[in-house]
Design an enzyme around this catalytic site. Sequence first.
Site, mmCIF file in Angstrom:
data_model
loop_
_atom_site.group_PDB
_atom_site.id
_atom_site.type_symbol
_atom_site.label_atom_id
_atom_site.label_comp_id
_atom_site.label_asym_id
_atom_site.label_seq_id
_atom_site.Cartn_x
_atom_site.Cartn_y
_atom_site.Cartn_z
ATOM 1 N N SER A 184 41.408 42.472 40.725
ATOM 2 C CA SER A 184 41.207 41.442 41.746
ATOM 3 C C SER A 184 41.979 41.815 43.007
ATOM 4 O O SER A 184 42.833 42.703 43.009
ATOM 5 C CB SER A 184 41.690 40.087 41.232
ATOM 6 O OG SER A 184 43.100 40.055 41.274
ATOM 7 N N LYS A 185 41.644 41.089 44.048
ATOM 8 C CA LYS A 185 42.289 41.257 45.341
ATOM 9 C C LYS A 185 43.811 41.113 45.195
ATOM 10 O O LYS A 185 44.576 41.846 45.782
ATOM 11 C CB LYS A 185 41.736 40.139 46.232
ATOM 12 C CG LYS A 185 41.905 40.338 47.678
ATOM 13 C CD LYS A 185 41.164 39.261 48.414
ATOM 14 C CE LYS A 185 42.060 38.067 48.581
ATOM 15 N NZ LYS A 185 41.676 37.135 49.612
ATOM 16 N N ARG A 186 44.195 40.166 44.362
ATOM 17 C CA ARG A 186 45.629 39.917 44.178
ATOM 18 C C ARG A 186 46.358 41.087 43.508
ATOM 19 O O ARG A 186 47.520 41.335 43.763
ATOM 20 C CB ARG A 186 45.840 38.636 43.359
ATOM 21 C CG ARG A 186 45.769 37.396 44.228
ATOM 22 C CD ARG A 186 45.926 36.144 43.388
ATOM 23 N NE ARG A 186 44.894 36.076 42.341
ATOM 24 C CZ ARG A 186 43.657 35.650 42.560
ATOM 25 N NH1 ARG A 186 43.293 35.237 43.741
ATOM 26 N NH2 ARG A 186 42.775 35.617 41.566
ATOM 27 N N ASP A 187 45.635 41.832 42.636
ATOM 28 C CA ASP A 187 46.265 43.007 42.011
ATOM 29 C C ASP A 187 46.666 44.009 43.080
ATOM 30 O O ASP A 187 47.701 44.655 42.984
ATOM 31 C CB ASP A 187 45.304 43.699 41.034
ATOM 32 C CG ASP A 187 44.956 42.810 39.865
ATOM 33 O OD1 ASP A 187 45.866 42.130 39.371
ATOM 34 O OD2 ASP A 187 43.778 42.778 39.470
ATOM 35 N N GLY A 188 45.813 44.137 44.088
ATOM 36 C CA GLY A 188 46.097 45.070 45.174
ATOM 37 C C GLY A 188 47.377 44.663 45.886
ATOM 38 O O GLY A 188 48.257 45.489 46.133
#
Length: 503
Positions: A260-264
Amino acid sequence: MSKKVRLRFAPSPTGGLHIGGMRTVLFNYLFAKHNKGDFIVRIEDTDQNRFVEGAEAYIFECLKWCGLEPDESVVHGGKYEPYRQSERKEMYKQYAEQLIVDGKAYYAFDTTEELEEKRKTVPNFQYSHASRSEMKNSLTLSDDETKKLLNSDASYVIRIKMPENETISINDMIRGEVSFNTSQVDDKVLLKADGMPTYHLAVVVDDYSMQITHAFRGEEWLPSSPVHILLWQYLFGLENMPQWAHLPLILKPDGKGKLSKRDGDRLGFPVFAMNWTDPKTNELTHGFRERGFLPEAFINFLALLGWNDGTEQEIFSLDELISTFSIERVHKAGAKFDYEKAKWFNHEWIKKSLASWLQPLVKEVLHKATVFVYDEDLLIKVIEMVKDRCVLFTDFVQQSSFFFAAPKEIDISSVKPKWNERKQQFFSELMRDYSLLETWKHDELEKTFTELAAATRMKPGEFLLPFRIMLVGGKFGPHVFNIAELIGKKETINRIKHTLQLL
Ligand code: GLU
């Protein structure tokens, strides 16, 4: 003659493009081009609540950056225009109504409040074969009541009437046969109260009317496929239905769940193709482009997230991908995202690119870092010299700025503790000897340097680090005599002199 292959990428313009979406584009594109077919981009903007300003233009810019030009789209035109679903609105209604006439769909008049009430009182409430008889719809109301409501200003939706306990099978090009029991699937809304179709109806009508032959999309759409297959059956017969392939998810680096975007943000790597700034919140999500990836490397690494050609080969150009791609070789299992591997691809691509080809890009990166490239020939030589050291494109800033301007910061602390009178003297003599040289070539510079060092009876290594710090400002860069050769005599002596004053 066999039918022309036509594939579509059908994004909803709801924000930036995640690498999963970008890989969907790529696989659609590769399959289309491998089969000498068409690649179409259709904008699925029927959900007006999720529409985000700028997202559509952003998607086209990502495609352009990667060199994946559509044959037909809102930008490129084409004979199946319009390619934006909101502009096709009128087309869908007749199909929804046809389904009602055929008994495959029904009007539902339940208000938002009534539905909310249901959701509150019935755990995991689903509008389905099990509950539809308790709801306010054209199946439970009399014809007269239904007509009256339709003629009033009451709002309504049209829902598919999912059959009970039937098996629907899809022959997926990656997964083989996948079966669903229709009782597990809810009565999806097909036409919304605002007259817009939902994705489910629009995707089927458009794939039909645009003569799409293959539909490749993310795995998250697999559960909706029985609805799509039924609609295909009810509306068009199954004959022209595209062949489906549901692409595996891209997983977090540890393999636990979808990337997900948050992992980035959490792990410090980009997840979108290009930088994306949310127009409402102003929040920036980082992109591969701005992080310093070459588009060639980006698509090469995306292609290998879930696919390989059956050999050990890893580096593929777009043309090679087109000629070797086959959907049967896409794995069923999710592909773990590995940022180190992505960087490896980029490094390989930078190394194998010609300096002349990299030149405009490096110039742009240097420009952004306010380094003025005053000599194009010098730039080519510099790129040739440093490209093997650049993993990300942005590394060119550190590796080449000092060729064009004296370093702004000099890492004196790496030299100072071991600095002494003899070193001071060595560099004074070096300036003198260098100023007397008639030719200025790296081998000669090295020879002069080594001879002078030998006379001090200290190891040349003792002087090499300070020399590097003087010329580039830090412990990086290519062979120090090559740097000296390129920056020239006057500049080399100036930089030595300048650092000696700081010591
Ligand atoms: N509009 C859908 C999406 O944004 C497309 C799914 C499909 O390709 O059928 O993912």
